[in-house]
Scaffold this motif. Sequence first.
Motif, mmCIF file in Angstrom:
data_model
loop_
_atom_site.group_PDB
_atom_site.id
_atom_site.type_symbol
_atom_site.label_atom_id
_atom_site.label_comp_id
_atom_site.label_asym_id
_atom_site.label_seq_id
_atom_site.Cartn_x
_atom_site.Cartn_y
_atom_site.Cartn_z
ATOM 1 N N ALA A 75 16.578 60.024 21.409
ATOM 2 C CA ALA A 75 16.809 58.700 20.822
ATOM 3 C C ALA A 75 15.927 58.507 19.599
ATOM 4 C CB ALA A 75 16.522 57.614 21.852
ATOM 5 N N ILE A 77 14.739 60.860 17.663
ATOM 6 C CA ILE A 77 15.135 61.756 16.564
ATOM 7 C C ILE A 77 16.414 61.263 15.902
ATOM 8 C CG2 ILE A 77 15.852 64.110 16.016
ATOM 9 C CD1 ILE A 77 14.055 64.995 18.360
ATOM 10 N N LEU A 78 17.321 60.739 16.710
ATOM 11 C CA LEU A 78 18.612 60.314 16.155
ATOM 12 C C LEU A 78 18.406 59.326 15.009
ATOM 13 C CD1 LEU A 78 21.681 60.623 16.741
ATOM 14 C CD2 LEU A 78 21.530 58.445 17.878
ATOM 15 N N THR A 79 17.579 58.328 15.252
ATOM 16 C CA THR A 79 17.351 57.364 14.170
ATOM 17 C C THR A 79 16.555 58.020 13.044
ATOM 18 O OG1 THR A 79 15.484 56.588 15.450
ATOM 19 C CG2 THR A 79 17.472 55.284 15.547
ATOM 20 N N ILE A 81 16.723 61.027 11.984
ATOM 21 C CA ILE A 81 17.585 61.839 11.118
ATOM 22 C C ILE A 81 18.203 60.954 10.038
ATOM 23 C CG2 ILE A 81 19.725 63.161 11.014
ATOM 24 C CD1 ILE A 81 19.132 64.187 13.806
#
Lengths: 125, 139, 794
Positions: A75, A77-79, A81
Amino acid sequence: METALAGLVAAFFATSIYLLLSRHLIRVLIGVAILGNAVNLLLFTSGRLTREVPAFIGLDEMVPAPGVANALPQALILTAIVISFSFFAFLLVLGYRAYQELGTDDTNGMRIAEPRSEPPPPMGY
Amino acid sequence: MRTLIFRTVAPYIASLMLLFSIFVLLRGHNDPGGGFIGGLIGASGLAIYGLACGVATVRRAIRVHPMSIAGIGLILAALAGILSLPAGVPFMTGLWVYPTILGSEAALSTPMLFDIGVYCVVMGAITSIALCLEEYDGD
Amino acid sequence: MTSETHDWIFLAAAAPFLAALVAPVLHRLLGARAGWVLALVPFAIFLQFASLVPLVAAGGTATAAADWLPAYGVRLSYFIDGLSLVFALLISGIGTLIVVYAGGYLAGHPQLGRFFSFILMFMGAMLGLVIADNLIALFIYWELTSITSFLLIGFDHSRAASRRAALQALLVTGGGGLALMAGVLLIASVTGTKEMSEVLASGDVLRNSLLYVPILLLVLGGAFTKSAQFPFHFWLPNAMEAPTPVSAYLHSATMVKAGVYLLMRLQPVLGDTVLWMTILPLFGAVTLLVGTLLAVRQTDLKLMLAYTTVASLGLLVLLTGTSSEKAIEGAVLYLFAHSLFKGALFMVAGIIDHEAGTRDVTKLGGLRKLMPITFAAALVGAISMAGLPVMIGFVAKEVLYEGLLGSSIWLLAAAVAGNALMLVIGFAVALKPFLGPEVHTPKHAHEGPPALWLGPVVLGLVGLASALAVGTTGSLLLGPMAAAVFGGPVESDLHLIPTYISAPLLLSILTVILGVGAFLALDRLRDLVARALKVIGWGPDRGFDQVVSVIVRFSAVLTRSIQGGRLEVYMTVTLALVALTLLLPMGLTGTWPAMPAMPEPTFYEAGVILIALLGLAAVVAARTRLTAIVSLGIQGFAVALIFMLFGAPDLSFTQFMVETLSVVILTLAMTRLNLAERDHRPSSQRLLDGTIAITCGAGFGLILLAVTQQAFDRRLTDFFDAYSRTIAHGRNVVNVIIVDFRGLDTLGEIAVVMITGLAILAVVRLSGRRRVPVVPEPEQVVASRHSRGAETVR
């Protein structure tokens, strides 16, 4: 398996830092892009690796099956990226504009804020 | 890059990608997907459209400025948090309602509204960036 | 001893600040007449404090306290005893007159509203300083007086002299404030309390402490700078750049006495030691003599008064430093008298300046008929300053001579000489402009409006009344004050007319004879001092300029050496430090990660890692921009595959999209950037950069290895796994975390995305229209061309 990825993370960091140390604007930009990946991988690996079991809950379950991947770093890392991408785009445009205005892509030539021959500071009150 | 084939196919690809992006957005809570990914797919679709048919065409097609979409998204996301105020629960508490629409039960929730907000922001902002760079002729 | 709690003290402490807020508005509505209205605020405060007189005279105290920062022991507490009360009455009383006076003096000035605001703020700060009980609050008020004084001295900020004086005052008193803060903290740590009233009750604790000497020196550092003791006296005469109401109020009657207040306040716990009784009288006596001699040198009315203020402050420090009962009583009386007559004389000087157009004593004369009220007020002030009957200054001088009789003959001689010279200056200011033949002045002189002469007249009358009823003044006001300073009951027996021929009376007569003699020889004396100063040729005032100039030059050199303007130097230093930070702790503590077991990657994993490494290598080695972009894409997609292989489909998906978009926009931008894509670095540079890069990389890798070898704390992960479906109704745990559990984070993050989008739009749009032509410096172009060898510059 974490060991192999630790080595890969080291390679990512080394590459990005080598590029960041360049005076060439576009290399610095590429270095920034790779730095984003390096940090994401670092986060991902420190949350431990689980092979091919994503963090989903089965249709009839209330909790995920034991042994699924760690969802928390994902979660984060997703943002990260998306944010690092938008910053990369911003830096790109900024670098591009700087190149247009200053006529150089050499960071040594960009001396508007810190000119080479700065006048002495005012001595009065 | 503007070959005839690309230009002919691009609108279909773009509309398919937009449709897919909404699909990805809505399934996000239970299956792979979500606002971030959906937004990126949507933005890519518009970027491809822009590459093929020119930025002006895209701007006409979406009618509003992409940053307005992003702004609306941010407002939606904030609204999703503020909705907990009238409900008397702490900020951003998830609220769920299950109305029956057309005979089937639909699960509507503030996290979903929030995810739509995320989708709009990501799609709007990234589209704006891409279109900006595409049309920027420099000198 | 009774102690009463009065909550109105909070209101009194806050009222000047509130009045400062409304002052500009009031000025806009009423013009200069706002002064009369605003003066009601300090007047009301004055009356309130006056109501405490019976309580305090009976030996009681008034307090008020509230918590402010309880975690740090900082309280907003006030404590009023005899010393505080007299100061508070002087501040609010003279403040009332000054506000009225300022309305007349600066009538028509466009910034008068701001001036009222500043002076009321100062009043609040000064009032708070003298009634504060908490040491931290006292320090804050102390610094507030420095800041407001800075604003007031620099009020006429279009003149460089004003700015210099303001800055000088701020630096000197602010620097002393820092010393005071250290001293106050030491006092708090030694006595274990932050309340002044408790510190005062601690007896010999401070005197017997090992930290006594540093505490004393730090406190003196604060007090001596604030009260302009030699060699820090130079800022006070320069502060005369301020409008005259400021000089009358801050730089004679109140603020400069803050240092004396502090010394008097701490006398019971810090005083009565050999060190105290050596340093204070020594510096006080030197300041007294230097101040009076420099005053003789001046011809500007305000400067003459300013230097005698320095001298008077020296006298007060001298007296406080003797720690003897009678001398302290003398100090208290003199402080009271000085505030009255010096404030009045400054206002007189202001009236003369305002009405006649000059302050130069050599260009004035014969004003007595034109300005009779001012003349009368000036005369009354001068008599008090000279220490002649029947003014309060006379009583003060008798008592202080009596107090000094027991101490060293040198101190007594210094006091007599100083007082004689003060008599000279007092009469020079009060007589020279008024007597003699009428002289042509820049303005046609006439009596000022009531707002101007009200102040000096009232102060003169108070000085007279307090002397005529000196027994009452002593028992109600000055006796309790002296008791507070002495730290015990004081035998007070004051008489206006000496009852017998005593040594002090003889000393007074000697003073008058010396003074009259010097007055008659004033011009010769002035030449003498001027010549002596010319021989010395250096003073702390010039020293200040030299220090400031050295600081500015030094900081310019330092900035230029640290910020050379070369990005790669900044980057190299930063990243080398990063490498050190990563590796040094592990090296020093020997906590390297254990030798890991050989990983056993599957075929796919090995392949993907290999692809990533190839991509990275290709980026570094790329010679054309297309290669670079494609290689960048390769390593990005490899990362996406890694996410896919380790159970993160969402990440993988996002990474794919982002890498695609990155490649697209990079291509778009790079076709226009038109850059040669070759590394320009010479091999020695590459070696250094490579070393730093590899060290950093190794550091991150080793840290990661060490982290993964620790036991994994699953608590957070378990929490999200357990509640993702049960309370957040989502089966995709990652998405639930993003939009629900950590939704606030995400809200911030999408705001960031939005802002970068706007920023990009702004950068692209703004630039196209407004072009700022940038001409690169010639030698710079040559240099960069040279460094890049065969590459072309666009």
